[in-house]
Enzyme design. Structure first.
Site, PDB file in Angstrom:
ATOM      1  N   GLY A  36      33.396  29.903  39.706  1.00  0.00           N
ATOM      2  CA  GLY A  36      32.602  29.443  38.566  1.00  0.00           C
ATOM      3  C   GLY A  36      31.120  29.682  38.780  1.00  0.00           C
ATOM      4  O   GLY A  36      30.690  30.176  39.833  1.00  0.00           O
ATOM      5  N   ASP A  51      35.321  20.315  46.201  1.00  0.00           N
ATOM      6  CA  ASP A  51      36.583  21.034  46.284  1.00  0.00           C
ATOM      7  C   ASP A  51      37.732  20.040  46.139  1.00  0.00           C
ATOM      8  O   ASP A  51      37.699  18.967  46.751  1.00  0.00           O
ATOM      9  CB  ASP A  51      36.643  21.729  47.656  1.00  0.00           C
ATOM     10  CG  ASP A  51      37.675  22.828  47.680  1.00  0.00           C
ATOM     11  OD1 ASP A  51      37.305  23.977  47.923  1.00  0.00           O
ATOM     12  OD2 ASP A  51      38.878  22.523  47.438  1.00  0.00           O
ATOM     13  N   LEU A  52      38.728  20.422  45.364  1.00  0.00           N
ATOM     14  CA  LEU A  52      39.884  19.528  45.173  1.00  0.00           C
ATOM     15  C   LEU A  52      40.606  19.262  46.489  1.00  0.00           C
ATOM     16  O   LEU A  52      41.322  18.274  46.617  1.00  0.00           O
ATOM     17  CB  LEU A  52      40.866  20.139  44.171  1.00  0.00           C
ATOM     18  CG  LEU A  52      40.401  20.230  42.725  1.00  0.00           C
ATOM     19  CD1 LEU A  52      41.477  20.903  41.880  1.00  0.00           C
ATOM     20  CD2 LEU A  52      40.081  18.851  42.172  1.00  0.00           C
ATOM     21  N   ALA A  75      41.627  26.598  39.444  1.00  0.00           N
ATOM     22  CA  ALA A  75      42.769  27.325  40.010  1.00  0.00           C
ATOM     23  C   ALA A  75      42.356  28.752  40.308  1.00  0.00           C
ATOM     24  O   ALA A  75      41.411  29.266  39.706  1.00  0.00           O
ATOM     25  CB  ALA A  75      43.932  27.344  39.010  1.00  0.00           C
ATOM     26  N   THR A 117      49.872  28.515  31.422  1.00  0.00           N
ATOM     27  CA  THR A 117      49.776  29.951  31.119  1.00  0.00           C
ATOM     28  C   THR A 117      51.092  30.504  30.567  1.00  0.00           C
ATOM     29  O   THR A 117      52.181  30.023  30.935  1.00  0.00           O
ATOM     30  CB  THR A 117      49.414  30.728  32.406  1.00  0.00           C
ATOM     31  OG1 THR A 117      49.597  32.131  32.172  1.00  0.00           O
ATOM     32  CG2 THR A 117      50.291  30.338  33.570  1.00  0.00           C
ATOM     33  N   TYR A 141      51.590  33.162  40.983  1.00  0.00           N
ATOM     34  CA  TYR A 141      50.645  32.503  40.073  1.00  0.00           C
ATOM     35  C   TYR A 141      51.415  31.732  38.989  1.00  0.00           C
ATOM     36  O   TYR A 141      51.203  30.533  38.785  1.00  0.00           O
ATOM     37  CB  TYR A 141      49.720  33.550  39.439  1.00  0.00           C
ATOM     38  CG  TYR A 141      48.884  32.983  38.325  1.00  0.00           C
ATOM     39  CD1 TYR A 141      47.856  32.087  38.592  1.00  0.00           C
ATOM     40  CD2 TYR A 141      49.139  33.325  36.990  1.00  0.00           C
ATOM     41  CE1 TYR A 141      47.096  31.542  37.558  1.00  0.00           C
ATOM     42  CE2 TYR A 141      48.382  32.792  35.960  1.00  0.00           C
ATOM     43  CZ  TYR A 141      47.374  31.902  36.247  1.00  0.00           C
ATOM     44  OH  TYR A 141      46.627  31.363  35.235  1.00  0.00           O
ATOM     45  N   ASN A 170      46.262  35.493  26.120  1.00  0.00           N
ATOM     46  CA  ASN A 170      45.147  36.204  26.764  1.00  0.00           C
ATOM     47  C   ASN A 170      43.790  35.658  26.317  1.00  0.00           C
ATOM     48  O   ASN A 170      43.316  36.013  25.229  1.00  0.00           O
ATOM     49  CB  ASN A 170      45.256  37.695  26.482  1.00  0.00           C
ATOM     50  CG  ASN A 170      46.356  38.340  27.299  1.00  0.00           C
ATOM     51  OD1 ASN A 170      47.517  37.982  27.165  1.00  0.00           O
ATOM     52  ND2 ASN A 170      45.996  39.255  28.173  1.00  0.00           N
TER      53      ASN A 170
HETATM   54  N1  UDP Z   1      45.072  46.604  30.935  1.00  0.00           N
HETATM   55  C1  UDP Z   1      44.788  47.953  30.986  1.00  0.00           C
HETATM   56  N2  UDP Z   1      43.749  48.381  31.765  1.00  0.00           N
HETATM   57  C2  UDP Z   1      42.961  47.511  32.466  1.00  0.00           C
HETATM   58  C3  UDP Z   1      43.243  46.116  32.398  1.00  0.00           C
HETATM   59  C4  UDP Z   1      44.318  45.706  31.622  1.00  0.00           C
HETATM   60  O1  UDP Z   1      45.472  48.772  30.372  1.00  0.00           O
HETATM   61  O2  UDP Z   1      42.035  47.968  33.154  1.00  0.00           O
HETATM   62  C5  UDP Z   1      46.191  46.129  30.102  1.00  0.00           C
HETATM   63  C6  UDP Z   1      47.243  45.360  30.873  1.00  0.00           C
HETATM   64  O3  UDP Z   1      48.241  46.231  31.331  1.00  0.00           O
HETATM   65  C7  UDP Z   1      47.750  44.388  29.827  1.00  0.00           C
HETATM   66  C8  UDP Z   1      46.558  44.155  28.922  1.00  0.00           C
HETATM   67  O4  UDP Z   1      45.660  45.224  29.181  1.00  0.00           O
HETATM   68  O5  UDP Z   1      48.751  44.983  29.059  1.00  0.00           O
HETATM   69  C9  UDP Z   1      45.838  42.850  29.203  1.00  0.00           C
HETATM   70  O6  UDP Z   1      45.591  42.762  30.599  1.00  0.00           O
HETATM   71  P1  UDP Z   1      44.673  41.640  31.218  1.00  0.00           P
HETATM   72  O7  UDP Z   1      44.566  41.924  32.687  1.00  0.00           O
HETATM   73  O8  UDP Z   1      43.414  41.531  30.427  1.00  0.00           O
HETATM   74  O9  UDP Z   1      45.480  40.290  30.961  1.00  0.00           O
HETATM   75  P2  UDP Z   1      46.997  39.889  31.349  1.00  0.00           P
HETATM   76  O10 UDP Z   1      47.829  40.261  30.157  1.00  0.00           O
HETATM   77  O11 UDP Z   1      47.369  40.626  32.588  1.00  0.00           O
HETATM   78  O12 UDP Z   1      46.905  38.427  31.529  1.00  0.00           O
END
Ligand code: UDP
Length: 328
Positions: A36, A51-52, A75, A117, A141, A170
């Site tokens: 952060g 720290d937690l 996290a 998530t 994760y 996302n």
């Molecule tokens: N992605 C991509 N190139 C990058 C980063 C991400 O093509 O440099 C794609 C990734 O495969 C996914 C989407 O973009 O389909 C979103 O990825 P991000 O890492 O933003 O979030 P996630 O879905 O993994 O939580």
């Protein structure tokens, strides 16, 4: 309400803190600043660097604070790192949450909103994803976040904890006024990477996979603006019921492909975004889209940022005004 916020200096946490402060809540942010940024914390919020894992520091703050509720964002959040270093992820995301729950119980705090998530669903059999879709996470994760959801369910039954797990899709975008935004080191998320390629700060953006079973062959995600996440947290904290563990998806319900995101960035910035085809990224499901009907019904929440260009514009505004992020 007086709210204790872990991870309130992080990306989603800082936008939620700002929203809470703007709505008259009292906030104390507890953050170790490992990811952060101190300057992301709203000036009206109190800040304790801690720290937690530090049981006595956490116990002292919780015992003294007269908090009515906790929002728990702190996290680690890199899926790839969680595969390489699972125990570090389980310690931080699971063991430290366990400690937080123990100390909340000791301090008599019975209300929690938890940052969960869509990674808890793994690769779903069908989209859009409802909350009763089986949770079968495919990485440490997502598994760690699911274990916490289970702890919350068990704690509801055993000692009356009221909680709400919010399963984000996302997270993206930045505050509409450009004051705070996304600054991850390293940055792995699509929209900031696309914008940094548009700005010429990186040579290109890699498109991970072009032969997915989707209309344009690239992955589809549900991009939810961080300010919409913030309003959902504020609404959730108000409706948490004692001795109940609720869980809601937070998304727009609209799936957008990697190519559509790149095209939006080109429209918004007026620049070309050089893109390079790359192999699939391991563990990326082809399509993740939320069914957020339950959040609408239970929280009276609805995503306000529904236009991709507007979302990307907010991120671009932050990117242009803060080319080096928070600069810390
Ligand atoms: N992605 C991509 N190139 C990058 C980063 C991400 O093509 O440099 C794609 C990734 O495969 C996914 C989407 O973009 O389909 C979103 O990825 P991000 O890492 O933003 O979030 P996630 O879905 O993994 O939580």
């Amino acid at each position: 309400m007086r709210v204790f916020v872990t991870g309130g200096a992080g990306y989603v946490g800082s936008h939620c803190v700002r929203d809470l402060c703007d709505h008259g809540h009292g906030v104390l942010v507890f953050d170790n600043l490992s990811a952060g940024h101190r300057s992301a914390v709203h000036p009206q919020a109190e800040f304790v660097q801690g720290d937690l894992a530090d049981r006595s520091a956490l116990a002292d703050v919780l015992a003294a604070g007269r908090f009515e509720a906790v929002m728990h964002f702190a996290a680690f959040a890199y899926v790839g790192v969680s595969v390489a270093e699972p125990l570090r992820y389980y310690r931080n995301n699971v063991a430290n949450t366990l400690q937080l729950l123990e100390l909340m119980r000791e301090a008599g705090i019975q209300r929690l909103v938890f940052s969960s998530t869509c990674a808890t669903y793994g690769v779903p059999d069908r989209v859009p994803i409802t909350e009763d879709t089986p949770q079968r996470p495919i990485n440490p994760y997502g598994r760690g976040k699911l274990v916490v959801e289970w702890m919350l369910q068990d704690s509801a039954r055993a000692w009356g904890l009221g909680s709400c797990s919010l399963r984000y899709f996302n997270a993206c975008g930045a505050a509409a006024d450009g004051s705070i935004g996304e600054d991850h080191r390293p940055e792995t998320h699509l929209i900031p990477l696309v914008l940094s390629a548009a700005a010429g700060r990186r040579p290109c953006v890699q498109v991970f996979g072009r032969n997915y079973p989707t209309p344009d062959g690239t992955c589809i995600r549900d991009y939810i603006h961080v300010e919409d996440l913030a309003s959902a947290h504020r609404l959730a904290i108000a409706v948490v019921q004692p001795a109940a563990a609720a869980a809601y998806n937070l998304g727009t319900g609209r799936g957008l492909s990697v190519r559509e995101v790149i095209a939006a960035a080109e429209r918004v910035t007026g620049r070309r975004v050089p893109a390079e085809e790359s192999p699939r990224r391991p563990g990326d499901p082809p399509m993740l889209v939320a069914d957020a009907a339950q959040a609408r019904a239970a929280l009276g929440w609805q995503a306000q940022w529904t236009d991709l260009d507007d979302i990307v514009r907010s991120a671009w505004r932050w990117h242009e005004s803060h080319p080096d992020g928070y600069g810390d």
